[in-house]
Design an enzyme around this catalytic site. Structure first.
Site, PDB file in Angstrom:
ATOM      1  N   GLN A  98     116.270 -55.753  -8.792  1.00  0.00           N
ATOM      2  CA  GLN A  98     115.203 -55.681  -7.788  1.00  0.00           C
ATOM      3  C   GLN A  98     115.580 -56.567  -6.591  1.00  0.00           C
ATOM      4  OE1 GLN A  98     111.238 -57.505  -8.073  1.00  0.00           O
ATOM      5  NE2 GLN A  98     110.330 -55.519  -7.569  1.00  0.00           N
ATOM      6  N   TYR A 178     105.455 -59.193   0.171  1.00  0.00           N
ATOM      7  CA  TYR A 178     106.738 -59.724   0.660  1.00  0.00           C
ATOM      8  C   TYR A 178     107.161 -58.987   1.945  1.00  0.00           C
ATOM      9  CZ  TYR A 178     106.523 -62.225  -3.708  1.00  0.00           C
ATOM     10  OH  TYR A 178     106.101 -63.057  -4.721  1.00  0.00           O
ATOM     11  N   ARG A 225     109.621 -50.052  -5.044  1.00  0.00           N
ATOM     12  CA  ARG A 225     108.333 -50.492  -5.595  1.00  0.00           C
ATOM     13  C   ARG A 225     107.346 -50.749  -4.462  1.00  0.00           C
ATOM     14  NH1 ARG A 225     105.885 -55.265  -9.583  1.00  0.00           N
ATOM     15  NH2 ARG A 225     105.731 -53.685 -11.165  1.00  0.00           N
ATOM     16  N   GLY A 316     104.835 -55.293 -17.752  1.00  0.00           N
ATOM     17  CA  GLY A 316     105.316 -56.611 -17.358  1.00  0.00           C
ATOM     18  C   GLY A 316     105.108 -57.625 -18.453  1.00  0.00           C
ATOM     19  N   ARG A 317     103.898 -58.219 -18.462  1.00  0.00           N
ATOM     20  CA  ARG A 317     103.631 -59.299 -19.425  1.00  0.00           C
ATOM     21  C   ARG A 317     103.896 -58.901 -20.873  1.00  0.00           C
ATOM     22  NH1 ARG A 317      97.984 -60.071 -16.801  1.00  0.00           N
ATOM     23  NH2 ARG A 317      98.486 -57.862 -16.496  1.00  0.00           N
TER      24      ARG A 317
HETATM   25  C1  LIG Z   1     105.503 -63.921 -14.702  1.00  0.00           C
HETATM   26  C2  LIG Z   1     105.448 -62.746 -13.753  1.00  0.00           C
HETATM   27  C3  LIG Z   1     106.468 -62.551 -12.852  1.00  0.00           C
HETATM   28  C4  LIG Z   1     106.457 -61.451 -11.995  1.00  0.00           C
HETATM   29  N1  LIG Z   1     107.516 -61.246 -11.163  1.00  0.00           N
HETATM   30  C5  LIG Z   1     107.590 -60.118 -10.419  1.00  0.00           C
HETATM   31  C6  LIG Z   1     108.765 -59.819  -9.659  1.00  0.00           C
HETATM   32  O1  LIG Z   1     109.763 -60.556  -9.684  1.00  0.00           O
HETATM   33  N2  LIG Z   1     108.752 -58.691  -8.917  1.00  0.00           N
HETATM   34  C7  LIG Z   1     107.677 -57.836  -8.885  1.00  0.00           C
HETATM   35  O2  LIG Z   1     107.730 -56.828  -8.183  1.00  0.00           O
HETATM   36  N3  LIG Z   1     106.569 -58.086  -9.627  1.00  0.00           N
HETATM   37  C8  LIG Z   1     106.515 -59.184 -10.404  1.00  0.00           C
HETATM   38  N4  LIG Z   1     105.425 -59.400 -11.211  1.00  0.00           N
HETATM   39  C9  LIG Z   1     104.403 -58.346 -11.369  1.00  0.00           C
HETATM   40  C10 LIG Z   1     104.750 -57.486 -12.597  1.00  0.00           C
HETATM   41  O3  LIG Z   1     105.910 -56.717 -12.369  1.00  0.00           O
HETATM   42  C11 LIG Z   1     103.601 -56.522 -12.938  1.00  0.00           C
HETATM   43  O4  LIG Z   1     103.307 -55.778 -11.783  1.00  0.00           O
HETATM   44  C12 LIG Z   1     102.341 -57.249 -13.421  1.00  0.00           C
HETATM   45  O5  LIG Z   1     102.662 -58.182 -14.426  1.00  0.00           O
HETATM   46  C13 LIG Z   1     101.307 -56.265 -13.949  1.00  0.00           C
HETATM   47  O6  LIG Z   1     101.850 -55.527 -15.020  1.00  0.00           O
HETATM   48  P1  LIG Z   1     101.426 -55.851 -16.547  1.00  0.00           P
HETATM   49  O7  LIG Z   1      99.921 -55.724 -16.598  1.00  0.00           O
HETATM   50  O8  LIG Z   1     102.123 -54.837 -17.393  1.00  0.00           O
HETATM   51  O9  LIG Z   1     101.851 -57.270 -16.822  1.00  0.00           O
HETATM   52  C14 LIG Z   1     105.384 -60.526 -12.036  1.00  0.00           C
HETATM   53  C15 LIG Z   1     104.336 -60.744 -12.942  1.00  0.00           C
HETATM   54  C16 LIG Z   1     104.354 -61.826 -13.794  1.00  0.00           C
HETATM   55  C17 LIG Z   1     103.247 -62.009 -14.794  1.00  0.00           C
END
Ligand SMILES: Cc1cc2nc3c(=O)[nH]c(=O)nc-3n(C[C@H](O)[C@H](O)[C@H](O)COP(=O)(O)O)c2cc1C
Length: 358
Positions: A98, A178, A225, A316-317
């Protein structure tokens, strides 16, 4: 009707299932933004995903303001990514990088005291992550039109390095407030030149960066994205539907490998918004593989695939604390909770010590 466990072709990448790992910043690189050895273990543990999207990775010194996040602009960074992608491939996985330019949310302490760049002279709300704790953001310096070719060259350089490092492709980070998002939305893009104003103006930078990435690595290895619904880090738009459908239609014309949308809703647990999800409208104009994200459970993910609104789902999480997430979902096994205190905590704890169900 496809399920999460059916394969899907994402451009040149064959994903054996539709459980995608969303990009997750984890802060386990060095202070010089060089990937570390434990990142090899972390990503290899998660190689059962249909596709791994790497944590956001800086394209340039100017674009990276997150402590201990990785970059892809120096040889040292590029070389240190090689064993990471190799470990993923050896474990049977696929991974894209990414590509990240944070724009106005790079704190000046990362830039020798210089202000960050953005579409316009705006200041992000909240506080920046820095090596000296949380600090106020600076007022950004608007990028000059004459600087855009250099910015595009930075994206091309990082994309070339990604391929040299063994990544299977790249995902342009155009979401979450961003740089690209700062240009897209009229709350942060106040320009009156041809990179601002109308929707055509505000999607121009996205268009030029996508074309640059395609020229560098091929359209079938470029993903994008977007986060179309609601405020991200103070970046918002007064009329998001025409803006984001125009952006999605534009990347569709370029024939990219996949589009991923981060869309929380009013129940969102990572961002919350009352702006309705735009994925149904975007689905009508983007014909390629569409990956949806945010707060998906197994049931909601299967329903999204069954209704045809999504082709795959990124998690994600759940991937932080369940390295074998696809297998757990397939077998209906319970999911382990993640620990927010360890999201960015540098050490191996809460990073490579989550066990598989077996
Ligand atoms: C610890 C953490 C780090 C994240 N880092 C990024 C990232 O580097 N780039 C990005 O586009 N989104 C990032 N996100 C957003 C996640 O990709 C995702 O959109 C978000 O966690 C919601 O998805 P989930 O409900 O499956 O966790 C981050 C989220 C968390 C919790």
């Amino acid at each position: 009707m496809p399920t999460l466990f059916d394969p899907i072709q994402l451009g040149a990448i064959h994903a054996p299932n539709r459980v995608i790992m969303a990009p997750l910043t984890r802060g386990r690189s060095t202070r010089d933004h060089v990937p570390t050895e434990m990142m090899q273990t972390y990503y290899a543990q998660r190689a059962g995903a249909g596709l791994l999207i790497s944590e956001a990775t800086g394209i340039s010194r100017e674009g990276l303001g997150w402590p201990y996040a990785p970059g892809l602009w120096t040889d040292a960074q590029t070389n240190a990514w090689k064993p990471v992608t190799e470990a993923v491939h050896n474990a049977g996985g696929r991974i894209v990088a990414q590509l990240w330019h944070m724009g106005r949310v790079v704190h000046s302490s990362f830039l020798n005291g210089e202000p960050p760049v953005s579409a316009s002279a705006t200041q992000a709300p909240y506080k920046a992550h820095t090596y000296d704790g949380r600090q106020d953001y600076d007022v950004a310096r608007p990028l000059e039109i004459s600087e855009i070719p250099r910015l595009l060259a930075d994206y091309a350089h990082a994309a070339r390095n990604a391929i040299a490092a063994g990544f299977d492709g790249v995902q342009l980070h155009a979401a979450n407030g961003y740089l690209i998002d700062q240009f897209l939305r009229n709350g942060s893009n106040l320009r009156d030149d041809h990179f601002g104003g109308s929707i055509d103006g505000r999607i121009r930078l996205l268009d030029e960066v996508v074309q640059t990435l395609i020229a560098t690595v091929g359209a079938d290895r470029v993903g994008v994205r977007l986060s179309p619904n609601g405020d991200s880090q103070g970046v918002d738009d007064s009329d998001p539907e025409p803006l984001f459908t125009a952006a999605a239609a534009m990347v569709d014309r370029h024939g990219i490998a996949f589009l991923e949308l981060r869309e929380p809703d009013e129940n969102g647990t990572f961002g919350r918004t009352d702006v309705p999800r735009l994925s149904p409208a975007i689905r009508k104009v983007f014909k390629g593989p569409l990956i949806l994200n945010s707060d998906y459970t197994l049931e909601a993910a299967q329903a999204a695939l069954a209704s045809g609104v999504a082709d795959a789902i990124s998690f994600g999480r759940p991937f932080i604390s369940n390295p074998d997430l696809p297998e757990r979902l397939a077998k209906g096994l319970p999911l382990a909770p993640d620990n927010q205190a360890q999201w960015y905590s540098q050490g191996p704890e809460g990073y490579i010590d989550y066990p598989t169900a077996a």
